[in-house]
Design a protein around this motif. Structure first.
Motif, PDB file in Angstrom:
ATOM      1  N   ASP A 414       0.831  -1.202   0.000  1.00 14.12           N
ATOM      2  CA  ASP A 414       0.000   0.000   0.000  1.00 14.12           C
ATOM      3  C   ASP A 414       0.867   1.255   0.000  1.00 14.12           C
ATOM      4  N   VAL A 415       0.370   2.320  -0.650  1.00 11.52           N
ATOM      5  CA  VAL A 415       0.998   3.630  -0.605  1.00 11.52           C
ATOM      6  C   VAL A 415       0.485   4.381   0.626  1.00 11.52           C
ATOM      7  N   VAL A 416       1.401   4.887   1.432  1.00  7.59           N
ATOM      8  CA  VAL A 416       1.041   5.676   2.614  1.00  7.59           C
ATOM      9  C   VAL A 416       1.701   7.051   2.477  1.00  7.59           C
ATOM     10  N   TYR A 450      10.737   4.881   1.461  1.00  7.92           N
ATOM     11  CA  TYR A 450      10.580   6.244   0.941  1.00  7.92           C
ATOM     12  C   TYR A 450      10.517   6.222  -0.579  1.00  7.92           C
ATOM     13  N   GLN A 451       9.574   6.985  -1.142  1.00 12.58           N
ATOM     14  CA  GLN A 451       9.422   7.084  -2.593  1.00 12.58           C
ATOM     15  C   GLN A 451       9.840   8.473  -3.110  1.00 12.58           C
ATOM     16  N   GLN A 452       9.178   9.522  -2.604  1.00 15.33           N
ATOM     17  CA  GLN A 452       9.495  10.875  -3.050  1.00 15.33           C
ATOM     18  C   GLN A 452       8.907  11.879  -2.070  1.00 15.33           C
ATOM     19  N   ALA A 453       9.329  13.162  -2.203  1.00 12.67           N
ATOM     20  CA  ALA A 453       8.822  14.221  -1.328  1.00 12.67           C
ATOM     21  C   ALA A 453       8.896  15.560  -2.044  1.00 12.67           C
ATOM     22  N   ASN A 454       8.001  16.473  -1.664  1.00 12.76           N
ATOM     23  CA  ASN A 454       7.981  17.837  -2.181  1.00 12.76           C
ATOM     24  C   ASN A 454       7.577  18.790  -1.061  1.00 12.76           C
ATOM     25  N   ARG A 504       5.812   3.502   0.580  1.00 10.90           N
ATOM     26  CA  ARG A 504       5.110   2.250   0.287  1.00 10.90           C
ATOM     27  C   ARG A 504       5.444   1.237   1.377  1.00 10.90           C
ATOM     28  N   VAL A 505       4.403   0.498   1.848  1.00  9.97           N
ATOM     29  CA  VAL A 505       4.578  -0.467   2.928  1.00  9.97           C
ATOM     30  C   VAL A 505       5.398  -1.654   2.430  1.00  9.97           C
ATOM     31  N   VAL A 536      -1.262   1.122  11.569  1.00  7.78           N
ATOM     32  CA  VAL A 536      -1.266  -0.287  11.934  1.00  7.78           C
ATOM     33  C   VAL A 536      -1.248  -1.113  10.650  1.00  7.78           C
ATOM     34  N   TYR A 537      -0.328  -2.091  10.601  1.00  8.00           N
ATOM     35  CA  TYR A 537      -0.174  -2.889   9.393  1.00  8.00           C
ATOM     36  C   TYR A 537      -0.964  -4.182   9.498  1.00  8.00           C
ATOM     37  N   VAL A 538      -1.589  -4.567   8.377  1.00  8.27           N
ATOM     38  CA  VAL A 538      -2.382  -5.795   8.289  1.00  8.27           C
ATOM     39  C   VAL A 538      -1.604  -6.797   7.451  1.00  8.27           C
TER      40      VAL A 538
END
Length: 621
Positions: A414-416, A450-454, A504-505, A536-538
């Motif tokens: 999942d994307v968080v 980590y994917q990206q940040a702005n 992303r998880v 919380v992760y499933v």
């Protein structure tokens, strides 16, 4: 570019010397002319005559605020000197300055039109000046000196004065209509042959808040002392006239022409007209207290006499408590040089300001100036501008950053998204200075990648100047804003900046595992930490090795409902929690053919029923 800064820049281009009354929360916003420090009591020679005016530094017992807000005293020694200044070359060149000046055409111009600063102009010497060899020594026991870069000192100003340029003036009246004339278009009162009893009052609508509630204001200017005729009057006024001009918005301030000294009294009220009593939790800062510069001579000063409240200056302040330069009667906080940057928000501008703690409903400030120009042969008096804001000489306290996450539960893949919001101060309202440094950090959970940040501004635009880095060892995202952006681009009008981070998880997270993220903002070396956020992760659903075409084989929990299609009523409900089972046997009583059995899995997806060919027969039997 925010309105306050534009106003400061505009006034600076006019060459106006600004007295800034600031109602504290952080620091005072004002402008000043700059030059090196002079210990005052100077004899100034112009083309026509030699005049003497005083400004002798006092032997002060100063209070110093420590990190715990405690005050200690220390003797600063006795400083009194006499400087003889025969020409402008004896005054060190200013750092940045603007002082209002009247040239031969009667217009005001600045010492440095490119400085973009506000500074108050004013007079030279007045009658009644004492012998400079006999200075009066002052001892301000309620003075607190704020140490340089001490971010632990905060003045929590409950009085917030708006800096928006919204016209809120309601009425202007003069106490003596026989010797005064009012121009409603320019909001200017002209007084002929003013006396000590002449007063001018302006009433304003809502000008800000006190303890979160709207306040209105009444401002009275009185006890006018006219400039002498030693120099020509500003704006070609007749020698026996003075002018008082109120800006339409309260924050714009008051301009005075041919006035060497006056008293400005401010009173605050609620919207029903009831007096507002301030109990030492409100502050006013008077800034831009200039001394001599390259193109102007003389001093600006202010005093608020309340022995039960504190007064604050910076450790590097050019403001000294010494004899009144105009009357030499009593003492005042005098700008002894213009050796500071005379520009709203600029570094060192706080060194030309003084902050007063308030107590009561009505607050009277003694303002004066002996400044005049050296730029032309006539050496005109300068005119003065007094402004009101709610910044102080103490370091500004930025609002607490807010960290948020878009998912409170997530599974592998999942994307968080995380977001750290930082609201900034308002220049001229709760901060005197622009920011010098800016760092935001978010420490991510180890369970995400980590994917990206702005970094986005308040309009949602990506700030390309922002430097963003990620440390895979500490899982920390960091963003830094360069000095150019902080000094020139950031409006500082209370807007909010958002650091947005995509993650992303990771695969293999444990069911029920908690991932916590934290955020922080460090602005001008003062750190401010946000609250943590959790996800919380499933655990992922395990693949079924057998036939997965059967929807019953892809569910954890099945619910069997027996529904009457005519009424929609649930007749019976059975639940099975056997994992990965393709067949379930339910005992359903009194089933009729017009009724239907429907299955749902735990994701609320409808599942087809598979019946034994003899289902209806067996049940009917």
């Amino acid at each position: 570019m925010n309105v306050r800064y534009e106003r400061a820049k505009y006034l600076g281009l006019l060459g106006i010397s600004l007295f800034s009354f600031s109602l504290l929360q952080s620091q005072s916003t004002t402008a000043h002319a700059a030059t090196n420090s002079l210990d005052q009591s100077s004899v100034v020679s112009d083309a026509s005559q030699e005049k003497t005016y005083t400004g002798i530094p006092k032997s002060n017992t100063l209070k110093s605020a420590d990190s715990n807000g405690q005050v200690s005293t220390e003797s600063t020694g006795t400083g009194s000197s006499t400087g003889i200044v025969s020409d402008a070359t004896k005054v060190e060149k200013s750092v940045t300055e603007t002082t209002s000046v009247n040239d031969a055409t009667g217009t005001d111009s600045s010492d440095n039109a490119t400085s973009g600063t506000n500074s108050t102009g004013a007079n030279n010497d007045q009658t009644g000046i004492a012998d400079p060899t006999k200075p009066t020594v002052a001892d301000p026991k309620n003075l607190v000196v704020i140490k340089k870069n001490d971010s632990t000192v905060h003045l929590d100003n409950q009085l917030k004065i708006s800096t928006d340029s919204v016209a809120n003036i309601k009425k202007v009246t003069a106490s003596n209509p026989d010797n005064s004339a009012y121009n409603d278009t320019t909001k200017t009162v002209t007084i002929t042959d003013p006396t000590a009893t002449d007063m001018v009052t302006a009433e304003y609508g809502v000008v800000g808040t006190y303890q979160g509630k709207n306040v209105t204001a009444k401002v009275t200017v009185g006890n006018l002392v006219k400039h002498t005729e030693d120099h020509p009057e500003p704006s070609n006024l007749p020698a026996n006239e003075v002018q008082i001009k109120f800006h339409p918005d309260f924050g714009g301030g008051i301009e005075t022409y041919n006035v060497a000294q006056d008293e400005v009294t401010i009173a605050f009220f609620d919207e029903q007209g009831n007096p507002i009593i301030i109990n030492k939790d409100g502050y006013i800062t008077v800034g831009s207290l200039n001394g001599p510069s390259v193109n102007t001579m003389g001093n600006e000063y202010v005093d608020y006499d309340n022995p039960n409240t504190s007064v604050y200056i910076t450790e590097d302040s050019v403001v000294q408590y010494q004899a009144n330069p105009v009357t030499n009667t009593g003492d005042a906080y005098v700008g002894t040089s213009s050796d500071f940057t005379d520009k709203l928000g600029a570094p060192t501008s706080e060194n030309g300001a003084v902050t007063f703690q308030l107590a009561g409903n009505s607050f009277t400030f003694l303002n004066g100036t002996t400044r005049y120009t050296l730029k032309n042969k006539n050496h005109h008096w300068s005119y003065a501008l007094t402004t009101f804001n709610s910044a102080t000489v103490a370091p500004a306290q930025t609002p607490k950053p807010v960290l948020s996450v878009d998912k409170t539960s997530a599974k592998a893949g999942d994307v968080v998204n995380y977001q750290l919001d930082q609201q900034v101060n308002t220049l001229g309202e709760d901060t005197l200075l622009r920011y010098q440094s800016w760092i935001q950090t978010v420490t991510l959970p180890s369970e995400v990648t980590y994917q990206q940040a702005n970094l986005l501004d308040s309009n949602g635009n990506v700030i390309s100047d922002a430097l963003i880095t990620y440390d895979s060892k500490t899982h920390q995202v960091s963003v830094t804003l360069p000095s150019d952006y902080l000094q020139s681009t950031m409006p500082l009008t209370g807007e909010t900046y958002s650091l947005k981070i995509k993650t992303r998880v990771n695969a293999g997270v444990s069911n029920g595992e908690n991932g916590s993220a934290s955020g922080a903002s460090t602005i001008d070396k003062a750190a401010n930490v946000s609250d943590n956020v959790d996800t919380v992760y499933v655990a992922p659903i395990t693949e079924v090795p057998n036939d997965t075409s059967d929807p019953l084989a892809r569910t954890h929990t099945l619910t069997l409902r027996l529904v009457n299609l005519s009424t929609g009523k649930v007749i019976s409900e059975q639940v099975s929690k056997k994992d990965y089972q393709s067949q379930y046997i339910f005992q359903v009583p009194n089933l009729q053919k017009r009724e239907l059995v429907v299955l749902w899995n735990d994701f609320s997806e409808k599942v087809d029923c598979k019946f034994n060919p003899n289902f209806w027969t067996n049940l009917s039997a």
